[in-house]
Design a protein around this motif. Structure first.
Motif: not given
Length: 352
Positions: A320-322, A326-328, A332-333
């Motif tokens: 989730v942090k990644a 990355k601006g997801v 979507v997350i």
């Protein structure tokens, strides 16, 4: 003299009959040639006018009006947030336009305009493209990303109506028949069950080929997955928040420390392939070990220790942090979270 006069009268009568017959035939031909089609009576018909898109060329007024509506519809979908939900269906087209390749755009405009022209009564234009079923089926048309549902079809019709109105064709006597025409294609075009979402892979960019940061070509839907997976592994290796996960990766971390990135690249590729396949990719397939064996140290020598439920939850936090880094988008997350916490996947990985 009397006979001559009689002959003259008869000749005159015959001439009159022939003349009347010819005129009558001309009148009948004129009646037969009258074009009362929607194309002719409401759209401008075959009257030739200058083509604003092709200098020095002429175009039928009816076709020009239809082309204006079609072009405006595609541009509206591409540019207005109101119609953003329709963009995933045009991933290939939008990527081409972004690369200044207008060939696909021009082909789409021509095909759709030809279809409308023929359907409204034009005599000089014929649609020769794919059937409506095949054209909107990604399995048959690789330029189509995802199947359309009724809600998105309605949104597309709304875009057409809005553009037609802005172009001066907002009268009900025009919009009504156009709406009926589009409605007649619904059964062929709508191929996704209502209430279901277009697959996540398509929404991330789908099968459009784009260049990654290293100059390689990858599918647009795959790139964000690969970026998030790479960022996740780097976070596990370097962020103190996830230090408890490092003991599961001693082999990998030792290789990276020695400048050997082969294991790192394999892990990123395998995890990315797994995610891609799970969210709708058809071109990327996970070919690694099954999830149970991959996370069992007795089977996989690269795995040290069996993962506990708490550590698996911590790993999800790293993902989730990644993704956030990355601006997801958050929505979507959330979908990724649902995938990672699914009983099947979590049950296979958690063994400690």
């Amino acid at each position: 003299m009397k006979r001559l006069n009689q002959f003259s009268v008869m000749l005159l009568l015959m001439t009159a009959v022939v003349f009347w017959s010819c005129n009558d035939k001309d009148d009948m031909d004129q009646i037969k040639e009258t074009d009362d089609s929607f194309y002719a009576t409401k759209l401008g018909g075959e009257m030739k006018v200058a083509d604003p898109s092709n200098q020095g060329q002429m175009i039928e007024q009816g076709y020009l009006n239809l082309r204006t509506i079609v072009t405006g519809t595609v541009l509206k979908i591409a540019s207005e947030d109101k119609y953003a939900e329709l963009r995933p269906y045009f991933n290939v087209l939008l990527a081409e336009v972004g690369a200044e390749d207008m060939s696909g755009f021009n082909a789409l405009v021509k095909d759709f305009t030809d279809l409308l022209a023929e359907s409204t009564g034009a005599k000089n234009f014929t649609y020769s493209g794919m059937s409506m079923v095949d054209a909107h089926n990604p399995a048959a048309n690789d330029r189509m990303n995802g199947m359309i549902d009724n809600e998105d079809f309605d949104l597309f019709v709304e875009a057409v109506v809005e553009v037609a109105t802005d172009a001066g064709f907002g009268e009900q006597e025009i919009l009504g028949p156009v709406g009926q025409l589009l409605e007649g294609t619904r059964d062929a075009i709508v191929q996704r069950e209502d209430g279901t979402m277009i697959d996540l892979y398509t929404r991330l960019g789908g099968t459009v080929m784009v260049e990654d940061g290293d100059g390689n070509m990858e599918e647009a839907g795959y790139l964000p997955l690969k970026a998030v997976v790479t960022e996740t592994v780097l976070l596990v290796a370097s962020d103190p928040e996830f230090a408890e996960l490092k003991p599961y990766f001693p082999v990998l971390l030792a290789e990276v420390g020695a400048g050997d990135m082969s294991g790192f690249n394999t892990l990123v590729e395998n995890f990315s392939d797994l995610l891609a396949q799970s969210i709708g990719s058809t071109n990327y397939v996970y070919e690694g070990m099954n999830m149970v064996d991959a996370h069992n140290p007795d089977v996989n020598s690269r795995m040290t220790g069996k993962i506990t439920s708490a550590d698996y939850d911590l790993f999800i936090q790293a993902v989730v942090k990644a993704a956030t880094n990355k601006g997801v988008p958050e929505s979507v997350i959330g979908e990724f979270g649902a995938l990672l916490t699914s009983e099947g996947l979590k049950g296979a990985i958690v063994q400690g």
